[in-house]
Design an enzyme around this catalytic site. Sequence first.
Site, PDB file in Angstrom:
ATOM      1  N   LYS A 115       0.859  -1.183   0.000  1.00 29.99           N
ATOM      2  CA  LYS A 115       0.000   0.000   0.000  1.00 29.99           C
ATOM      3  C   LYS A 115       0.895   1.232   0.000  1.00 29.99           C
ATOM      4  O   LYS A 115       1.717   1.416   0.904  1.00 29.99           O
ATOM      5  CB  LYS A 115      -0.896  -0.019   1.240  1.00 29.99           C
ATOM      6  CG  LYS A 115      -1.758   1.227   1.364  1.00 29.99           C
ATOM      7  CD  LYS A 115      -2.738   1.130   2.519  1.00 29.99           C
ATOM      8  CE  LYS A 115      -3.532   2.406   2.664  1.00 29.99           C
ATOM      9  NZ  LYS A 115      -4.504   2.333   3.764  1.00 29.99           N
ATOM     10  N   LYS A 140      -2.176  -1.496  -3.859  1.00 34.42           N
ATOM     11  CA  LYS A 140      -3.056  -0.339  -3.804  1.00 34.42           C
ATOM     12  C   LYS A 140      -2.233   0.937  -3.893  1.00 34.42           C
ATOM     13  O   LYS A 140      -1.233   1.034  -3.184  1.00 34.42           O
ATOM     14  CB  LYS A 140      -3.811  -0.392  -2.482  1.00 34.42           C
ATOM     15  CG  LYS A 140      -4.667   0.807  -2.191  1.00 34.42           C
ATOM     16  CD  LYS A 140      -5.161   0.738  -0.775  1.00 34.42           C
ATOM     17  CE  LYS A 140      -5.893   2.038  -0.494  1.00 34.42           C
ATOM     18  NZ  LYS A 140      -6.302   2.155   0.872  1.00 34.42           N
TER      19      LYS A 140
END
Length: 339
Positions: free
Chosen positions: A210, A263
């Site tokens: 992330k 992400k």
Amino acid sequence: MITMTEYQKKTGFPTVRMRRLRMTETIREMVRETVLQPSDFIYPMFVVPGKKVRKEISSMPNVFQLSVDELVRECENIYKAGVKSVILFGIPFHKDEYGSEAYDENGIVQQAIRELKKQIPELFVITDVCLCEYTSHGHCGILREVAPGQVEILNDETLDLLAKESLTHVQAGADMVAPSDMMDGRVAAIRALLDENGFASTPIMSYAAKYASGFYGPFRDAAESTPQFGDRKSHQMDPANTNEAIREVALDIDEGADIVMVKPALAYLDVIYRVKNEFRMPTAAYQVSGEYSMIKAAARNGWLDEQRIMMETLTAIKRAGADLVMTYFAVDAAKLLKI
Ligand code: PBG
């Protein structure tokens, strides 16, 4: 490698023609390599306290903060559209320094899970596990002042709370938990507490790679989780790095993650590709709020064709290696695929 035929020598025209398999929609469909289906999608939803609340997020057209009653109604339609799975984010009644409502068995997400599992048991309910929506300061963990005016997010002290949060979600009926906090060691901490409490069969989808991304801007309106000061760069990844992403993912798999996530998605297709090829694990990608809002804004201006861009970006994310895509377009895309 390609030998020229007599015909080609004479005419100069190619015998190998790529265009033969592009002439009709039927043949294009027959040779298509990447095919989207509604079960590829996970739909992110925002649940708020109250009744009959349906508040559109100004930076995310057609995405709403919903009270539990409205959420259940919406999920009935989502399931009918073919989307089998949702991920829940909670906006609590009150925020405090320790994010107490995140791990309260009567917290907003816990209530929502119970109601959803009662009304639509077949819906696969995932929960986001983090403290940032629940803390008054908007950070993902507990803070300590390490020097005057300088605060640090405490890693190990935060792990217990994330594990507790996960356990309350699973006890309420969640089918899977998805830690998004990026503290070191949280997958292991969550796995251990779930196992101790008899939930060894409940999977973990970790937000493994992330990045500290500007694309989360609209989400922070939706989840009311903007940090009150500072940023998330001490725990989220530097957008410049991919070798580090491989280490992050390897650690999460080692700690027990069942699905690993990258992400954001579109600006990180190379990372999705590498992660899939390196580990061959079930891999998810999150087409985040900013990616959604960008497309919506351009479409509203008449600059881009929304449906085309929606399908093109989702296809690209799957083509890069994602098995699952978390996307605010989930329901729109599923409806389009059913036609
Ligand atoms: C943290 C979390 C965030 C998102 C998902 N989980 C925000 C952040 O890290 O600041 C962003 C998702 C999106 O932008 O759609 N709980």
